[in-house]
Design a protein around this motif. Structure first.
Motif, mmCIF file in Angstrom:
data_model
loop_
_atom_site.group_PDB
_atom_site.id
_atom_site.type_symbol
_atom_site.label_atom_id
_atom_site.label_comp_id
_atom_site.label_asym_id
_atom_site.label_seq_id
_atom_site.Cartn_x
_atom_site.Cartn_y
_atom_site.Cartn_z
ATOM 1 N N GLU A 366 42.335 32.872 32.340
ATOM 2 C CA GLU A 366 41.275 33.873 32.441
ATOM 3 C C GLU A 366 40.368 33.590 33.631
ATOM 4 O OE1 GLU A 366 40.535 36.658 30.654
ATOM 5 O OE2 GLU A 366 42.540 36.450 29.765
ATOM 6 N N ARG A 367 40.092 32.314 33.884
ATOM 7 C CA ARG A 367 39.276 31.945 35.054
ATOM 8 C C ARG A 367 39.954 32.367 36.350
ATOM 9 N NH1 ARG A 367 39.681 25.883 36.537
ATOM 10 N NH2 ARG A 367 41.734 26.775 36.990
ATOM 11 N N ASP A 368 41.233 32.050 36.456
ATOM 12 C CA ASP A 368 41.956 32.419 37.668
ATOM 13 C C ASP A 368 41.988 33.939 37.838
ATOM 14 O OD1 ASP A 368 42.374 29.742 38.001
ATOM 15 O OD2 ASP A 368 44.413 29.759 37.156
ATOM 16 N N LEU A 369 42.176 34.668 36.725
ATOM 17 C CA LEU A 369 42.182 36.120 36.813
ATOM 18 C C LEU A 369 40.830 36.649 37.253
ATOM 19 C CD1 LEU A 369 43.660 38.794 36.344
ATOM 20 C CD2 LEU A 369 42.946 38.678 33.936
ATOM 21 N N GLN A 370 39.761 36.060 36.722
ATOM 22 C CA GLN A 370 38.416 36.488 37.093
ATOM 23 C C GLN A 370 38.150 36.202 38.579
ATOM 24 O OE1 GLN A 370 36.389 37.603 34.514
ATOM 25 N NE2 GLN A 370 34.370 37.734 35.431
ATOM 26 N N LEU A 371 38.558 35.031 39.023
ATOM 27 C CA LEU A 371 38.356 34.692 40.430
ATOM 28 C C LEU A 371 39.148 35.621 41.343
ATOM 29 C CD1 LEU A 371 38.424 30.779 40.253
ATOM 30 C CD2 LEU A 371 36.433 32.270 40.570
ATOM 31 N N ARG A 372 40.374 35.949 40.920
ATOM 32 C CA ARG A 372 41.173 36.848 41.748
ATOM 33 C C ARG A 372 40.521 38.225 41.818
ATOM 34 N NH1 ARG A 372 45.459 35.964 39.438
ATOM 35 N NH2 ARG A 372 45.650 37.774 38.050
ATOM 36 N N ARG A 373 40.003 38.692 40.693
ATOM 37 C CA ARG A 373 39.304 39.983 40.712
ATOM 38 C C ARG A 373 38.075 39.940 41.622
ATOM 39 N NH1 ARG A 373 39.334 41.352 34.223
ATOM 40 N NH2 ARG A 373 41.570 41.908 34.070
ATOM 41 N N LEU A 374 37.330 38.846 41.553
ATOM 42 C CA LEU A 374 36.146 38.714 42.404
ATOM 43 C C LEU A 374 36.535 38.711 43.879
ATOM 44 C CD1 LEU A 374 34.011 36.118 40.411
ATOM 45 C CD2 LEU A 374 33.591 38.567 40.659
ATOM 46 N N ARG A 375 37.617 38.014 44.200
ATOM 47 C CA ARG A 375 38.045 37.979 45.610
ATOM 48 C C ARG A 375 38.467 39.367 46.078
ATOM 49 N NH1 ARG A 375 40.370 32.918 44.046
ATOM 50 N NH2 ARG A 375 42.362 33.996 43.638
ATOM 51 N N GLU A 376 39.169 40.081 45.185
ATOM 52 C CA GLU A 376 39.566 41.440 45.564
ATOM 53 C C GLU A 376 38.354 42.338 45.764
ATOM 54 O OE1 GLU A 376 42.100 42.669 42.454
ATOM 55 O OE2 GLU A 376 43.836 41.455 43.109
ATOM 56 N N GLU A 377 37.342 42.203 44.917
ATOM 57 C CA GLU A 377 36.137 43.028 45.048
ATOM 58 C C GLU A 377 35.355 42.652 46.313
ATOM 59 O OE1 GLU A 377 34.062 42.513 41.438
ATOM 60 O OE2 GLU A 377 35.403 43.805 40.267
ATOM 61 N N VAL A 378 35.337 41.360 46.589
ATOM 62 C CA VAL A 378 34.664 40.927 47.826
ATOM 63 C C VAL A 378 35.375 41.505 49.049
ATOM 64 C CG1 VAL A 378 34.189 38.919 49.294
ATOM 65 C CG2 VAL A 378 33.657 38.848 46.851
ATOM 66 N N ALA A 379 36.686 41.473 49.023
ATOM 67 C CA ALA A 379 37.432 42.036 50.159
ATOM 68 C C ALA A 379 37.195 43.536 50.276
ATOM 69 C CB ALA A 379 38.919 41.738 49.963
ATOM 70 N N THR A 380 37.161 44.231 49.137
ATOM 71 C CA THR A 380 36.930 45.684 49.175
ATOM 72 C C THR A 380 35.536 45.998 49.707
ATOM 73 O OG1 THR A 380 38.420 45.983 47.312
ATOM 74 C CG2 THR A 380 36.875 47.762 47.769
ATOM 75 N N CYS A 381 34.534 45.251 49.237
ATOM 76 C CA CYS A 381 33.158 45.472 49.699
ATOM 77 C C CYS A 381 33.010 45.137 51.194
ATOM 78 C CB CYS A 381 32.179 44.640 48.888
ATOM 79 S SG CYS A 381 32.029 45.197 47.157
ATOM 80 N N THR A 382 33.713 44.114 51.636
ATOM 81 C CA THR A 382 33.633 43.724 53.049
ATOM 82 C C THR A 382 34.200 44.828 53.936
ATOM 83 O OG1 THR A 382 33.818 41.402 52.441
ATOM 84 C CG2 THR A 382 34.326 41.988 54.734
ATOM 85 N N ALA A 383 35.344 45.356 53.519
ATOM 86 C CA ALA A 383 35.935 46.444 54.311
ATOM 87 C C ALA A 383 35.043 47.676 54.301
ATOM 88 C CB ALA A 383 37.318 46.781 53.745
ATOM 89 N N HIS A 384 34.457 47.983 53.176
ATOM 90 C CA HIS A 384 33.577 49.137 53.083
ATOM 91 C C HIS A 384 32.321 48.914 53.930
ATOM 92 C CE1 HIS A 384 32.523 52.961 51.319
ATOM 93 N NE2 HIS A 384 31.322 52.483 50.925
ATOM 94 N N LEU A 385 31.862 47.674 53.927
ATOM 95 C CA LEU A 385 30.676 47.368 54.726
ATOM 96 C C LEU A 385 30.969 47.510 56.222
ATOM 97 C CD1 LEU A 385 27.726 46.387 54.885
ATOM 98 C CD2 LEU A 385 28.607 44.031 54.840
ATOM 99 N N GLN A 386 32.104 47.075 56.614
ATOM 100 C CA GLN A 386 32.474 47.217 58.024
ATOM 101 C C GLN A 386 32.550 48.698 58.422
ATOM 102 O OE1 GLN A 386 36.146 45.087 58.449
ATOM 103 N NE2 GLN A 386 35.155 43.031 58.393
ATOM 104 N N HIS A 387 33.144 49.498 57.533
ATOM 105 C CA HIS A 387 33.241 50.926 57.817
ATOM 106 C C HIS A 387 31.849 51.559 57.894
ATOM 107 C CE1 HIS A 387 34.764 55.005 57.834
ATOM 108 N NE2 HIS A 387 34.007 55.290 56.756
ATOM 109 N N THR A 388 30.962 51.123 57.015
ATOM 110 C CA THR A 388 29.597 51.668 57.022
ATOM 111 C C THR A 388 28.841 51.238 58.279
ATOM 112 O OG1 THR A 388 29.589 51.609 54.615
ATOM 113 C CG2 THR A 388 27.445 51.763 55.712
ATOM 114 N N THR A 389 29.006 49.991 58.658
ATOM 115 C CA THR A 389 28.318 49.481 59.867
ATOM 116 C C THR A 389 28.769 50.237 61.114
ATOM 117 O OG1 THR A 389 28.169 47.297 58.837
ATOM 118 C CG2 THR A 389 27.877 47.413 61.245
ATOM 119 N N ALA A 390 30.082 50.489 61.133
ATOM 120 C CA ALA A 390 30.597 51.243 62.287
ATOM 121 C C ALA A 390 30.005 52.648 62.340
ATOM 122 C CB ALA A 390 32.120 51.308 62.212
ATOM 123 N N LEU A 391 29.872 53.285 61.175
ATOM 124 C CA LEU A 391 29.306 54.629 61.121
ATOM 125 C C LEU A 391 27.831 54.605 61.537
ATOM 126 C CD1 LEU A 391 29.599 57.644 60.436
ATOM 127 C CD2 LEU A 391 29.051 57.065 58.045
#
Length: 772
Positions: A366-391
């Protein structure tokens, strides 16, 4: 034995014991001390009975009948006791003279149960002034003024006490003898004796010998010996005194010069020949026997009683030994239980440890699954942030545009993009805030386990013991057996399992279960004839199965006695009361089966044709239990028969008939059926002669004797017959096929029988179990 030698009053060894009329004993001093006036003793005796027995005390004796007077003799104490039978078993001993004017100092008064009241008894009643209550049974003894002195001396008890005390003194660890003159109150106490005076019969220590027995004057002639020699001398004197007492011949109290040679059972006294044989003798009409003879008889009776008592004591000793061994087994059982508890607890802890590892592994996944979800969310937020910064940067550069027409060309588009992106950010941040959690939502549910641990206890029930088969209630009749049993007396039983072997007569045969239930008797039907079956039973409860009982062998009947099945036959068919004769009113054939089936052995039975008009179509043979009952026997695959008329016969099976044979039946003819299951074949006979070859082969399973009848034919069944002599020369069936004729509607269509053998499926022995 030491308890038997102690007085019930003072709890010390008897000293001058006396015998009470209830045959209990007391010390003479205790009897004299406990005797009381009649009135006082009656009151105390009544109180004792109310407290102990809760029964009212009977009144004191009021009617006495004088039967005899006994002279008081110092050498014969047995004359001093009188027994007075009253409702309280009291005794009155009086010193008043009898009607004969005797001047003897004491007399015995006995009142039998049938005594009548006389005026002469009043003086005797008045003489009972002293009473004594037995400390063992609380019965009262009444005396005159001499009191307990009238009781006889218990000489046998005194002798046994002397022997016992002497033996104890001999085996005592302290072999020294104390001085008989040293006082007990001195600081030094009694000194050890050093000499014994044979004339004074006294043990002296050195100090007392110098002070009390100086070696001068008349004392100088006394003989002084050692204490050991003194003890031996005293024992010798006692032995001589006892021997002299034993050699003394008791004399009659009535006739002092006569020796007691008889014993009166009525008065329980010794008597001489004058008391028994003379006309004036007091024991003339009493139950009198020779003194030596009655003594020998009572000793023999006592010896026999002692033998029986010894057997009881031996049994008690064995019981004690078993109890002691049981104590050892209890210790061993407790040790085994402790070992089992320790082993089971270790197993539980090991199971708990394995469960712990599984739960920890699950938490880590469960810990590993939670960490993987957090990493995926961090990656998604980072990409969205980059797109927003560019705009944002692009919008800033667009705001620097000085050409209004150029800005208005993209201004509305940028406003929409920024608004949509802002809305998207708000929704994603809310979802991220609600979804992201740094803790694992896992809580170990141990409440049930803790409750089970608290409730962990011993299972008091254990598997039951082996039942006992009641051989006297078991039986074998025809091809069925009945087995009865009883459960183990100290076991809790929820049910029983009855098992039988294959009937091969082998003690180690394979058993199979034929009954399971709560009943203790079972009948098993449908077994093989002339077979030896072994039966065994076991009991069970919720703790498990118990051990098997001892096996019991039951032999079924050697020959098969059977009738037509009286419980299931066609409605148009009529059977005789004994189930042996059958007929039918139906124009169509009706099949009747016998009451038993066969799967092993050689069996032969016959049918006698009692009525036949030549137009009927009877068929004889065997069938399965579920054969069709409304058609001719052999028309289906479950029947094998010989169809016969007044001229010829055919073998019929599965609606195919073959092997036509000339010769038919008439009234009085006999049709025999030979079922040889050892060879797996079926043959037929008419008037004890073979009817064709062997009809059918390769027969497997259970077969019931059967017959199909229609109108105007009647047959009688005869079972348990020996095969006819001609069966030994009966020809076997060959490979050649005969003409086959399907039977139906009276038409005959010729066809060739392929000669194939009927392939019958293997069927196991069917047992109908009826629990009684």
């Amino acid at each position: 034995m030491e308890d038997e030698l102690k007085c019930p009053s003072c709890r010390q060894f008897f000293a001058q014991p006396v015998l009470l009329p209830c045959f209990h004993a007391m010390c003479l001093s205790c009897a004299l001390q406990n005797q009381q006036p009649v009135v006082n003793n009656l009151a105390s005796h009544a109180t004792a009975h109310e407290q102990q027995l809760e029964q009212p005390l009977p009144p004191p004796p009021t009617e006495l009948q004088l039967l005899s007077e006994l002279h008081c003799n110092d050498c014969n104490d047995s004359d001093q006791l009188s027994i007075l039978s009253e409702t309280d078993s009291g005794v009155v001993v009086s010193t008043s003279g009898s009607s004969g004017g005797s001047s003897r100092p004491s007399s015995c008064h006995i009142q039998p149960a049938s005594a009548t009241t006389t005026a002469a008894n009043n003086s005797t009643v008045a003489a009972a002034t002293i009473s004594l209550s037995c400390p063992s049974c609380r019965k009262l003894v009444y005396f005159d003024e001499n009191g307990a002195q009238n009781l006889p001396r218990y000489r046998a008890m005194q002798t046994i006490v002397d022997k016992f005390t002497e033996t104890c003194n001999r085996t005592s660890a302290n072999s020294s003898t104390a001085c008989q003159l040293c006082p007990d109150t001195t600081e030094a106490g009694q000194q050890t004796a050093t000499v014994f005076c044979q004339q004074c019969q006294v043990f002296y220590c050195e100090r007392c010998r110098e002070n009390c027995h100086p070696a001068r004057g008349p004392l100088a002639k006394h003989s002084l010996i050692s204490p050991q020699q003194g003890r031996q001398a005293l024992r010798s004197l006692k032995e001589k005194f006892k021997q002299s007492c034993a050699d003394a011949v008791p004399h009659c109290s009535e006739h002092g010069d006569q020796v007691q040679s008889y014993y009166c059972n009525t008065c329980r006294l010794g008597a001489c020949h004058l008391c028994v044989l003379s006309d004036a003798g007091r024991h003339q009409n009493h139950d009198v026997h020779l003194l030596a003879l009655i003594c020998k008889q009572q000793k023999a009776e006592l010896t026999q009683s002692l033998q029986q008592l010894s057997e009881k004591a031996k049994s008690a000793t064995e019981v004690i030994q078993r109890l002691k061994s049981s104590s050892e087994r209890v210790q061993e059982s407790c040790a085994n239980v402790e070992s089992a508890i320790h082993a089971q607890c270790l197993e539980l802890m090991e199971a708990l440890r394995r469960r712990e590892e599984a739960l920890v592994d699950f938490a880590r996944r469960e810990r590993d699954l939670q960490l993987r979800r957090l990493r995926e969310e961090v990656a998604t937020c980072t990409a969205h942030l980059q797109h927003t910064t560019a705009l944002v940067q692009f919008c800033i550069e667009a705001l620097k545009e000085s050409d209004s027409s150029a800005f208005l060309q993209i201004g509305s588009m940028l406003v929409n993009r920024v608004s949509n992106l802002d809305l998207t950010w708000r929704q994603e941040m809310e979802e991220l805030t609600n979804r992201a959690s740094p803790t694992l939502e896992l809580t170990l549910d141990d409440l049930g386990l803790r409750r089970n641990i608290d409730q962990l206890t011993f299972l008091e029930m254990k598997p039951p013991g082996p039942p006992r088969i009641l051989a006297e209630e078991c039986s074998a009749e025809n091809n069925s057996i009945t087995v009865a049993w009883q459960p183990h007396p100290a076991s809790f039983v929820e049910g029983f399992v009855l098992e039988l072997d294959d009937g091969g007569g082998v003690a180690a045969g394979r058993f199979r279960e034929v009954y399971c239930g709560k009943e203790t008797i079972c009948t098993v039907d449908g077994l093989h004839f002339n077979s030896l079956y072994n039966a065994r039973v076991k009991a069970f409860n919720s703790s498990g199965d118990g051990p098997y009982s001892d096996s019991l062998a039951l032999h079924t009947a050697e020959v098969a006695w059977f009738t037509f099945d009286m419980t299931a036959y066609p409605a148009e068919t009529r059977l005789s009361a004994d189930g042996l004769t059958a007929t039918t009113d139906s124009y169509e054939p009706r099949v009747l089966l016998s009451s038993v089936g066969f799967s092993r052995g050689v069996h032969y039975w016959e049918f006698t044709v009692d009525r036949y008009d030549g137009a009927a179509d009877p068929a004889f043979g065997v069938a399965r239990r579920d054969v069709a009952r409304d058609s001719m026997l052999g028309k289906d695959e479950l029947g094998w028969s010989m169809y016969i008329d007044h001229q010829r016969s055919w073998f019929l099976h599965n609606n195919v008939h073959s092997h036509r044979t000339d010769g038919g039946i008439d009234v009085g003819s006999t049709v025999g059926v030979l079922l040889d299951l050892d060879r797996r074949q079926l043959s037929f006979f008419v008037n004890e002669e073979p009817q064709g070859t062997v009809a059918f082969v390769d027969l497997h399973g259970v077969f019931y004797p059967a017959v199909s009848l229609n109108r105007n034919v009647q047959v009688t069944l005869h079972s348990a017959l020996d095969p006819p002599p001609s069966s030994a020369s009966c020809p076997d069936s060959g490979e050649e096929s005969d003409e086959g004729h399907p039977i139906g509607g009276g038409d005959v269509a010729e066809r060739i029988n392929s000669g194939t053998k009927s392939s019958e499926s293997m069927s196991s022995l069917t047992c109908a179990v009826a629990a009684l």
